[in-house]
Design an enzyme around this catalytic site. Structure first.
Site, PDB file in Angstrom:
ATOM      1  N   ASP A 100      -6.358 -18.419  -1.907  1.00  0.00           N
ATOM      2  CA  ASP A 100      -5.796 -19.627  -1.323  1.00  0.00           C
ATOM      3  C   ASP A 100      -5.679 -20.796  -2.295  1.00  0.00           C
ATOM      4  O   ASP A 100      -4.589 -21.343  -2.500  1.00  0.00           O
ATOM      5  CB  ASP A 100      -6.579 -20.049  -0.070  1.00  0.00           C
ATOM      6  CG  ASP A 100      -8.085 -20.078  -0.286  1.00  0.00           C
ATOM      7  OD1 ASP A 100      -8.541 -19.945  -1.445  1.00  0.00           O
ATOM      8  OD2 ASP A 100      -8.817 -20.240   0.706  1.00  0.00           O
ATOM      9  N   ASP A 129     -20.025 -13.658  -4.649  1.00  0.00           N
ATOM     10  CA  ASP A 129     -19.078 -12.618  -4.278  1.00  0.00           C
ATOM     11  C   ASP A 129     -18.595 -11.907  -5.536  1.00  0.00           C
ATOM     12  O   ASP A 129     -18.477 -12.518  -6.612  1.00  0.00           O
ATOM     13  CB  ASP A 129     -17.880 -13.202  -3.536  1.00  0.00           C
ATOM     14  CG  ASP A 129     -18.276 -13.870  -2.221  1.00  0.00           C
ATOM     15  OD1 ASP A 129     -19.330 -13.494  -1.676  1.00  0.00           O
ATOM     16  OD2 ASP A 129     -17.545 -14.771  -1.767  1.00  0.00           O
ATOM     17  N   ASP A 142     -23.917 -18.386  -2.215  1.00  0.00           N
ATOM     18  CA  ASP A 142     -23.984 -16.939  -2.361  1.00  0.00           C
ATOM     19  C   ASP A 142     -23.045 -16.518  -3.483  1.00  0.00           C
ATOM     20  O   ASP A 142     -22.351 -17.361  -4.074  1.00  0.00           O
ATOM     21  CB  ASP A 142     -23.619 -16.230  -1.050  1.00  0.00           C
ATOM     22  CG  ASP A 142     -22.357 -16.810  -0.412  1.00  0.00           C
ATOM     23  OD1 ASP A 142     -21.413 -17.152  -1.156  1.00  0.00           O
ATOM     24  OD2 ASP A 142     -22.311 -16.926   0.826  1.00  0.00           O
TER      25      ASP A 142
END
Length: 469
Positions: free
Chosen positions: A159, A76, A74
């Site tokens: 992260d 983002d 997907d």
């Protein structure tokens, strides 16, 4: 014990080491990405937000995976617009979440997830305690995450370096704040900031490090890997429902077998499956072979595009912990079938406390295990009734899995393979032959194990490793 572990980690809470305030700009002549490779809808979202005066970039896996030649799952978008401002630009948008507000922009079946640039919560050396408790719990977990910031802030709070890449669709540039492109080239998973601190903020990052390493065939960078074994017990404080979701991501990504090896290497398997980890330690050859075979079967089904379900996989991962419990109950005088049922109930209940396995999976887990008790009982019309059972195929596949791990069942798998392929007359003969043999009894779980496997032809193993049954 956990409190002491937390206290032993560097205190007070500090900001991670800062990433670059000025990104390395990777021009389109330095990488292979072109806007045509990205979702048309993602590009549309970025362009509309940019036209409205906001910063907007495709970010994360939508940039990382194409650099590796992997089709993104997907796309983002990260933007300077707040969720409310994004919703105002798109009539097909919906704001979701409370702790972490996001916007989902719907284009038919495709959803483009849009997140506002986030900043770290303000924690200073002089007043770290009060500020930390305002946004974190006593174990350091972030409780709310809607502090908006700049693009630089957003890069800092991500992260891993490989996830802090921002693609500018207009200039086809990559903005790299943490040397993520370099780490992709070197195939390294590296945390942004101080690893101990980042794991303390969210221990699930240890599982994410393993998942990305397995999925991408990367290594975990040594400084990012160093604290994991010591901090693994922090996972015991993570809500069970969240851990179940993480397990699905770990084992249903197509790299389950490699994931299993890394979880054990970094001592992360035991916090997820305590009973299974003990069985693996007690009997590494049998338990390890059965689990790895189930995971390999799951990977193969995913590779072939076949449907999968976690029920069979959980049944396999928990099964090695079952025999000792069944035998213990039998030693107390409980008959085989009730002993099997009681042991199964206790084991699943314990696992659900650790990882909240939904009832839609625990019921078929028990049915698969129950079938292991029923498959040896073939006299009369029982064999035909078992064939009609909707859980027969899963039980049969599980039987073959047990045998492939070295469990001795007296040729039961071969018998059922032949029976499924036999004519009606041949089936009646097979049942008559059973009458002249001593009826098999006892629990299926504690049967003796053998080395190697039969050379006779089997149906399968389709071994669900998570089949659609």
């Amino acid at each position: 014990m956990l409190k002491k572990l937390i206290q032993s980690i560097r205190s007070p809470l500090r900001r991670p080491r800062a990433v670059r305030t000025t990104p390395e700009v990777v021009g389109n002549h330095q990488h292979s990405l072109r806007r045509e490779q990205f979702s048309r809808n993602a590009v549309n979202v970025v362009e509309r937000l940019t036209k409205a005066g906001y910063q907007a970039y495709i970010v994360g896996g939508g940039v990382r995976d194409p650099l590796l030649g992997i089709p993104p799952k997907d796309f983002d978008v990260a933007t300077s617009a707040t969720p409310e401002q994004v919703r105002a630009e798109f009539r097909n948008a919906r704001v979701i979440g409370r702790r972490f507000k996001l916007v989902h922009v719907h284009f038919g079946r495709e959803i483009i997830e849009v997140a506002t640039f986030r900043a770290n919560h303000p924690v200073t050396e002089d007043d770290d305690t009060n500020n930390a408790h305002a946004s974190r719990n006593e174990a350091g977990r972030i409780l709310r995450d809607n502090v908006y910031g700049t693009l630089e802030d957003d890069a800092q709070r991500r992260d891993f370096t490989i996830n802090a890449l921002y693609f500018d669709v207009t200039g086809e540039r990559i903005l790299d704040y943490a040397h993520g492109v370099r780490d992709i080239r070197n195939r390294l998973i590296r945390l942004i900031g101080d690893p101990e601190q980042r794991y303390l903020e969210d221990p699930v990052r240890m599982l994410r490090a393993v998942r990305f390493a397995a999925k991408l065939d990367f290594e975990i960078e040594k400084h990012s890997a160093a604290p994991i074994r010591r901090l693994a017990p922090l996972l015991n404080e993570i809500p069970s429902a969240r851990l179940f979701d993480e397990i699905l991501k770990l084992f249903l990504s197509g790299k389950a077998e490699r994931t299993f090896e890394l979880l054990n290497e970094y001592e992360l398997f035991a916090p997820l499956f305590p009973a299974s980890a003990k069985a693996l330690k007690d009997d590494p050859e049998y338990a390890g072979k059965l689990m790895r075979q189930a995971l390999a079967n799951t990977d193969e089904r995913i590779r072939l595009g076949k449907p999968v379900t976690p029920a069979f996989l959980f049944a396999a991962l928990l099964w090695p912990a079952l025999p000792a419990r069944v035998l213990k109950l039998q030693d107390r005088g409980m008959p085989p079938i009730p002993a099997m049922q009681e042991a199964a109930h206790e084991l699943i209940l314990e696992q659900c406390r650790r990882t909240a396995v939904p009832k839609r999976f625990t019921i078929p887990i028990r049915e698969i295990w129950d079938m292991q008790e029923r498959l040896p009982r073939r006299q009369g019309k029982k064999a035909d009734l078992l064939l009609e059972n909707p859980r027969f195929r899963a039980g049969y596949d599980f039987l073959l899995l047990r045998e492939s791990a070295g469990e001795e069942t007296g040729g039961l798998g071969d018998w059922w393979t032949d029976y499924q392929e036999a004519s009606d007359g041949e089936r009646r003969g097979m049942i008559r032959n059973l009458a002249s043999q001593q009826e098999e009894g006892g629990s299926a779980a504690p049967r003796k194990r053998r080395r190697g496997g039969s050379n006779r032809r089997r149906r399968g193993p389709r071994t669900e490793g998570a089949s659609s049954e």
